[in-house]
Motif scaffolding. Structure first.
Motif: not given
Length: 401
Positions: A74, A78, A112, A114-115, A118-119
């Motif tokens: 994952k 990213i 990305v 923001y991703w 969240w991750f």
């Protein structure tokens, strides 16, 4: 990502590119260069802040707080999405400046980031979620998100008020303030708390709350120091000054907490790493002192009139406090060896260029001429920084991984 070293090498490669662009920028007054100066400035700043610092910090945060066999794939998605946005910026900004494709890649980077937030919130290991280090990292990531409001606002400002509007400059300062003083400084503080907690040195909950709220109030309120060029009401001067005092208070609390552990701190790292920490501490004191000075109208006018003071302050924060703190962390966790030769070259380049930048600001302020070879000296001093990064990247202890 079994070893973080390849990702750190990529981050350092971006730093090398940004440093070479810095040399190019400082060669413009002496050499006829067939590039748009402003476009190279945009490229230099984006690759330095988002390529080097962002990538180094997120790699450290992932490795220390998240990494597991279940999350590696994952995180790789990213990482590669981040590379797409950075390479896109690198290939568009030098030729178009702020235009369609560079804006597309810059916007992709925001999504990305923001991703990644969240991750991190979803996958951070449970054993860290009640630590002081985790609280600081979450706050840092919130500041990363908050800073992005600046770029989002720029499009609307340019379309309505234009690039000459005071709001255009305020949006840029908003972005830089929360990126530098929010995201970068808080992330480094969180990583430093991680080092302390790894060695079972933990600040009490009561003292940590004082520190945490002090530094966060300071970060938010000190933004108003970035608005003083517009000569606002006295209230904003007071709020900006209060922010600088809150930050100073927070770091005094941290220093008082650490003082009884000074001998233990010396033994937890090498002599070389201890020197890094000492330099960061001194530069942080200088940074906070300069920040506090700008709460006074005379000095805020000075910084707004002679932009070399502002540039010098930003480089002091980025090349001094942030980068040398990252060198400490990378060396401490064995992600990248920073040799004495490499750091000597880097620190010489940093000191020489800072001295020359502030010298030009003082020359403008006091009304005396800049010496004839100034720009050549600045370019040569700047060249020491990419040389140091080449030594780091291709040093014998960094060739594996």
């Amino acid at each position: 990502m079994k070893s973080p070293k390849p990702h750190i090498k990529v981050a350092l490669a971006y730093f090398l590119i940004a440093a070479l662009l810095g040399v190019l920028l400082r060669s413009f007054p002496s050499i006829d260069i067939p590039f748009n100066y402003r476009y190279i400035v945009h490229t230099h700043s984006h690759i330095a802040l988002l390529g080097w610092v962002y990538l180094a910090l997120t790699t450290l945060i992932y490795k220390l707080f998240v990494q597991s066999s279940m999350t590696d794939w994952k995180y790789r998605r990213i990482f590669w999405a981040t590379q797409l946005s950075l390479i896109g910026m690198l290939l568009t900004f030098p030729f178009t400046g702020y235009a369609l494709f560079s804006i597309v890649f810059s916007t992709l980077f925001l999504f990305v980031s923001y991703w990644f937030f969240w991750f991190f919130k979803t996958h951070a290991k449970r054993e860290f979620r009640k630590t002081n280090a985790y609280a600081c990292i979450v706050a840092a990531l919130w500041y990363l998100v908050i800073s992005s409001l600046g770029p989002w606002a720029l499009g609307g400002i340019m379309g309505t008020l234009g690039a000459e509007s005071v709001w255009y400059r305020l949006a840029i300062y908003f972005y830089l303030h929360f990126l530098y003083n929010g995201w970068m400084i808080m992330a480094l503080v969180g990583l430093f708390f991680y080092v302390l907690e790894l060695r079972h040195i933990r600040m009490s909950l009561t003292n940590f709350r004082k520190f945490f709220w002090g530094i966060n109030f300071g970060i938010v309120l000190s933004f108003f120091l970035s608005t003083l060029f517009a000569e606002p009401s006295v209230l904003l001067y007071l709020m900006g000054g209060a922010g600088a005092i809150f930050q100073l208070f927070a770091f005094i609390l941290l220093a008082r907490f650490l003082f009884p552990y000074r001998d233990r701190l010396r033994t937890m790292c090498s002599k070389w790493q201890w020197i890094f920490l000492g330099i960061v501490a001194v530069l942080l004191v200088i940074k906070m002192g300069l920040q506090l000075l700008t709460a006074f109208p005379y000095f805020s006018d000075l910084a707004a009139t002679f932009l070399n003071f502002t540039v010098g302050y930003l480089h002091l924060t980025f090349l001094g406090v942030v980068t040398i703190a990252l060198f400490f962390l990378l060396d401490y966790f064995g992600m990248m060896h920073i040799s004495k030769i490499a750091f000597a070259l880097y620190f010489m380049g940093f000191v020489v260029t800072e001295a020359l930048i502030f010298y030009k600001g003082i020359a403008g302020w006091r009304g005396f001429p800049v010496f004839e070879a100034y720009y050549n000296a600045l370019a040569v001093g700047s060249l020491l920084i990419p040389l140091s990064l080449i030594v780091v990247l291709f040093g014998p202890n960094n060739r594996d991984g």
